[in-house]
Motif scaffolding. Sequence first.
Motif, PDB file in Angstrom:
ATOM      1  N   GLU A  70       0.830  -1.220   0.000  1.00  0.00           N
ATOM      2  CA  GLU A  70       0.000   0.000   0.000  1.00  0.00           C
ATOM      3  C   GLU A  70       0.859   1.263   0.000  1.00  0.00           C
ATOM      4  OE1 GLU A  70      -0.307  -2.356   2.310  1.00  0.00           O
ATOM      5  OE2 GLU A  70      -2.205  -3.332   1.838  1.00  0.00           O
ATOM      6  N   GLY A  71       2.127   1.120   0.309  1.00  0.00           N
ATOM      7  CA  GLY A  71       3.012   2.288   0.269  1.00  0.00           C
ATOM      8  C   GLY A  71       3.028   3.108   1.530  1.00  0.00           C
ATOM      9  N   ARG A  72       2.570   2.513   2.645  1.00  0.00           N
ATOM     10  CA  ARG A  72       2.562   3.288   3.897  1.00  0.00           C
ATOM     11  C   ARG A  72       3.988   3.575   4.378  1.00  0.00           C
ATOM     12  NH1 ARG A  72      -2.587   0.520   5.581  1.00  0.00           N
ATOM     13  NH2 ARG A  72      -1.327  -1.313   5.947  1.00  0.00           N
ATOM     14  N   THR A  73       4.807   2.535   4.396  1.00  0.00           N
ATOM     15  CA  THR A  73       6.189   2.728   4.839  1.00  0.00           C
ATOM     16  C   THR A  73       6.910   3.702   3.900  1.00  0.00           C
ATOM     17  OG1 THR A  73       6.184   0.476   5.650  1.00  0.00           O
ATOM     18  CG2 THR A  73       8.328   1.542   5.445  1.00  0.00           C
ATOM     19  N   ALA A  74       6.648   3.540   2.607  1.00  0.00           N
ATOM     20  CA  ALA A  74       7.293   4.425   1.627  1.00  0.00           C
ATOM     21  C   ALA A  74       6.920   5.870   1.885  1.00  0.00           C
ATOM     22  CB  ALA A  74       6.901   4.007   0.212  1.00  0.00           C
ATOM     23  N   PHE A  75       5.632   6.086   2.215  1.00  0.00           N
ATOM     24  CA  PHE A  75       5.183   7.446   2.502  1.00  0.00           C
ATOM     25  C   PHE A  75       5.950   8.028   3.689  1.00  0.00           C
ATOM     26  CE2 PHE A  75       2.792  10.487   4.919  1.00  0.00           C
ATOM     27  CZ  PHE A  75       2.213  11.328   3.979  1.00  0.00           C
ATOM     28  N   ALA A 120      14.242   5.431  -6.195  1.00  0.00           N
ATOM     29  CA  ALA A 120      14.623   4.078  -6.621  1.00  0.00           C
ATOM     30  C   ALA A 120      14.198   3.039  -5.577  1.00  0.00           C
ATOM     31  CB  ALA A 120      16.136   4.011  -6.838  1.00  0.00           C
ATOM     32  N   GLN A 121      14.397   3.366  -4.316  1.00  0.00           N
ATOM     33  CA  GLN A 121      14.081   2.407  -3.258  1.00  0.00           C
ATOM     34  C   GLN A 121      12.584   2.173  -3.133  1.00  0.00           C
ATOM     35  OE1 GLN A 121      16.045   4.364  -0.008  1.00  0.00           O
ATOM     36  NE2 GLN A 121      17.938   3.190  -0.257  1.00  0.00           N
ATOM     37  N   THR A 122      11.801   3.249  -3.215  1.00  0.00           N
ATOM     38  CA  THR A 122      10.362   3.087  -3.013  1.00  0.00           C
ATOM     39  C   THR A 122       9.666   2.544  -4.258  1.00  0.00           C
ATOM     40  OG1 THR A 122      10.016   5.409  -3.591  1.00  0.00           O
ATOM     41  CG2 THR A 122      10.201   4.880  -1.247  1.00  0.00           C
ATOM     42  N   SER A 123      10.248   2.765  -5.429  1.00  0.00           N
ATOM     43  CA  SER A 123       9.625   2.216  -6.643  1.00  0.00           C
ATOM     44  C   SER A 123      10.328   0.928  -7.075  1.00  0.00           C
ATOM     45  CB  SER A 123       9.673   3.244  -7.778  1.00  0.00           C
ATOM     46  OG  SER A 123      11.016   3.515  -8.124  1.00  0.00           O
ATOM     47  N   ARG A 124      11.404   0.593  -6.387  1.00  0.00           N
ATOM     48  CA  ARG A 124      12.233  -0.570  -6.703  1.00  0.00           C
ATOM     49  C   ARG A 124      12.604  -0.605  -8.182  1.00  0.00           C
ATOM     50  NH1 ARG A 124       8.978  -4.589  -2.828  1.00  0.00           N
ATOM     51  NH2 ARG A 124       8.702  -2.808  -1.479  1.00  0.00           N
ATOM     52  N   PHE A 125      13.067   0.498  -8.649  1.00  0.00           N
ATOM     53  CA  PHE A 125      13.382   0.627 -10.054  1.00  0.00           C
ATOM     54  C   PHE A 125      14.328   1.812 -10.256  1.00  0.00           C
ATOM     55  CE2 PHE A 125      11.945   1.728 -14.537  1.00  0.00           C
ATOM     56  CZ  PHE A 125      12.522   0.604 -15.102  1.00  0.00           C
ATOM     57  N   ALA A 126      15.310   1.642 -11.105  1.00  0.00           N
ATOM     58  CA  ALA A 126      16.140   2.774 -11.511  1.00  0.00           C
ATOM     59  C   ALA A 126      16.215   2.737 -13.027  1.00  0.00           C
ATOM     60  CB  ALA A 126      17.542   2.667 -10.915  1.00  0.00           C
ATOM     61  N   SER A 127      16.008   3.883 -13.645  1.00  0.00           N
ATOM     62  CA  SER A 127      16.008   3.863 -15.111  1.00  0.00           C
ATOM     63  C   SER A 127      16.636   5.127 -15.668  1.00  0.00           C
ATOM     64  CB  SER A 127      14.580   3.719 -15.624  1.00  0.00           C
ATOM     65  OG  SER A 127      13.840   4.854 -15.244  1.00  0.00           O
ATOM     66  N   LEU A 128      16.874   5.091 -16.971  1.00  0.00           N
ATOM     67  CA  LEU A 128      17.585   6.197 -17.615  1.00  0.00           C
ATOM     68  C   LEU A 128      16.852   7.528 -17.503  1.00  0.00           C
ATOM     69  CD1 LEU A 128      18.996   4.609 -20.889  1.00  0.00           C
ATOM     70  CD2 LEU A 128      20.259   5.378 -18.886  1.00  0.00           C
ATOM     71  N   ASP A 129      15.502   7.467 -17.466  1.00  0.00           N
ATOM     72  CA  ASP A 129      14.777   8.745 -17.445  1.00  0.00           C
ATOM     73  C   ASP A 129      15.043   9.517 -16.149  1.00  0.00           C
ATOM     74  OD1 ASP A 129      12.823   6.792 -16.116  1.00  0.00           O
ATOM     75  OD2 ASP A 129      11.943   8.763 -15.704  1.00  0.00           O
ATOM     76  N   MET A 130      15.526   8.814 -15.119  1.00  0.00           N
ATOM     77  CA  MET A 130      15.859   9.518 -13.875  1.00  0.00           C
ATOM     78  C   MET A 130      17.085  10.410 -14.056  1.00  0.00           C
ATOM     79  SD  MET A 130      15.194   6.536 -11.072  1.00  0.00           S
ATOM     80  CE  MET A 130      13.569   5.784 -10.908  1.00  0.00           C
ATOM     81  N   LEU A 131      17.849  10.170 -15.096  1.00  0.00           N
ATOM     82  CA  LEU A 131      19.043  10.962 -15.396  1.00  0.00           C
ATOM     83  C   LEU A 131      18.787  11.983 -16.496  1.00  0.00           C
ATOM     84  CD1 LEU A 131      21.643   8.106 -15.939  1.00  0.00           C
ATOM     85  CD2 LEU A 131      21.908   9.869 -14.216  1.00  0.00           C
ATOM     86  N   GLY A 132      17.618  11.902 -17.099  1.00  0.00           N
ATOM     87  CA  GLY A 132      17.421  12.558 -18.393  1.00  0.00           C
ATOM     88  C   GLY A 132      17.247  14.057 -18.345  1.00  0.00           C
ATOM     89  N   PHE A 133      17.337  14.630 -19.534  1.00  0.00           N
ATOM     90  CA  PHE A 133      17.224  16.077 -19.668  1.00  0.00           C
ATOM     91  C   PHE A 133      15.849  16.576 -19.218  1.00  0.00           C
ATOM     92  CE2 PHE A 133      15.836  19.706 -22.272  1.00  0.00           C
ATOM     93  CZ  PHE A 133      16.699  20.653 -21.761  1.00  0.00           C
ATOM     94  N   ASP A 134      14.796  15.792 -19.507  1.00  0.00           N
ATOM     95  CA  ASP A 134      13.445  16.207 -19.115  1.00  0.00           C
ATOM     96  C   ASP A 134      13.372  16.506 -17.623  1.00  0.00           C
ATOM     97  OD1 ASP A 134      12.740  15.878 -21.656  1.00  0.00           O
ATOM     98  OD2 ASP A 134      11.305  14.240 -21.356  1.00  0.00           O
ATOM     99  N   ARG A 135      14.014  15.617 -16.872  1.00  0.00           N
ATOM    100  CA  ARG A 135      13.957  15.794 -15.422  1.00  0.00           C
ATOM    101  C   ARG A 135      14.756  17.026 -14.984  1.00  0.00           C
ATOM    102  NH1 ARG A 135      12.173  12.041 -11.477  1.00  0.00           N
ATOM    103  NH2 ARG A 135      11.935  10.476 -13.093  1.00  0.00           N
TER     104      ARG A 135
END
Lengths: 230, 325
Positions: free
Chosen positions: B166-171, B237-252
């Motif tokens: 449910e994402g309580r801990t993440a929150f 990354a920890q709360t979504s359990r995912f790391a991807s290129l868009d986290m580095l990208g120009f858009d961000r």
Amino acid sequence: MLLEIEGLTAGYGDAVILEDLSVSIDEGKGLAVLGRNGVGKTTLIRAIMGHTRQFAGRMKWKGEDFSSVPAPDRVALGIGWVPQERDIFRSLTVEENLLVAQRPGRFNLDSAYELFPRLKERRRNLGDRLSGGEQQMLAIGRALMTNPVLVLFDEPFEGLAPVIVEQLEHAIKKLRSEFGFAFIIVEQHAQDALALSDHAIVLDRGKIVHSGTASELLADFDKTKSLIAV
Amino acid sequence: MSTSSATQGGFYSRIGIQGVTLVLFAGSIASYFLFPEHLALLTQLFVLMVFALSYDLLQGHGGIVSLGHAAFFGLGAYAAAILARTGYNDPLLGLVFAAIVSALVALVLTPIIVRGNDFTRLLVTLGVASLVYEAANRMRWLTGGADGLPDFEIAPLLGLYRFDFEGRTAFIYSFAVFALTYMFLWRVVTSPFGLALRGIRENARRMPAIGSPVRRHLAVAYTLSGGVAGIAGAVLAQTSRFASLDMLGFDRSAEIMMVATLGGSGHMVGVSVGAAAFGWLKDVLSTVSPKYWQLGLGIVLMLSVFVARGGIGSLLDRLRFRRSA
């Protein structure tokens, strides 16, 4: 000797403003630098602070050459600068303007407020909401927050009402007796500067044309005026 | 020690929690109870808020513009993900690791950032971010390339609280990181160092006159800002359990610039609220129209220039003055 300048030639870019200038100042003494506009008075101050190009000569601080010390580190040596433009930070409050310059030492925020109660009243005002006199008080207070041994005043009384000038003079005298620092004062108002100082030099075209005690220059002020007006 | 206006007063005002900041914190906590269905979104908002605060330290306080700040965000995300994959998957350890990695990279870059002017900085930061992006893209063995890094587990927070579905801990985790970051940065910007940064932004030429080493200060600000951005990336990354290129990208990188402008650069509450508003708006608009949400965002940003010049921060200030008048 606190500060010894020997054969200083300095300027900006390729332009030489000061030529072969030698002067020294002892601890706790006051030196007035007089002369017309554009003779190199401000350049002398800027040279001591490391903001000019030094072509030749030596500048010694307590016997050691500091010509190659970078500008910000000269403040750490113990040289405080009250620039002519005052350069108050407009986006900082009065108190923040003082604190930003703080270095450890005897002079602190309380000393600044004691010296200039006006600043305490205005402590939460932003720097751009101050009168000319208040700005000058703040510029002086800020320089003192760096706990200098030598303070360089560049035209501190310029454009200020006589009553404010009196207040500032009183403050400078009080500071000398309490904190015992040396100072160099550059002023158009020769009489005011001489009244505060022990020694004086008169500059013309980047060279010293006269050097003597302040009292003797004050005693024969007509001659002093003619020296300055050469 | 000093008795600055910011450091005077009680404990709460010393860590920056007073007035409108208190409302921000209370609102953040209340959102847990008000929107229990949207904890994942709220977590992302906190991440964006931390990232925005890191950028604000740089641009809003130090006056260093950057078009590549996402590089540090992404580095933090990858650092946390890669560490977790090696088995060291304690979340706090990951945070520290990410902060160190990002801060170190920022530190290495400082010599080319602190010299030069705004324009060269824009180019340099943009260039560096592109290099980091491309490096992450190429190093498939480490980063998973374009596929990202999906499968890693994060250990329970403090060894006690599992990151639940449910994402309580993440929150709670992300809110805690935001709150601590906020208090830490508040202390930084109200310290003599923080004042010096503002002085530099206003008139860098004059700082040596008061003995302030401009380049060193900017280098510290850049390193610190990079580290905090890394923390934000790690939390995502920890709360979504995912790391991807868009986290580095120009858009961000561009996005965080918009967030800072919308929030009111140099105004920590404003920037935090701006980040939350931006993230929420983006979510709402993309639900309304998956195709045209960027149009809506653009219109809002343009309107904000007319309605709230100086950003949400200046709106908040005006409100406060009106109330106290």
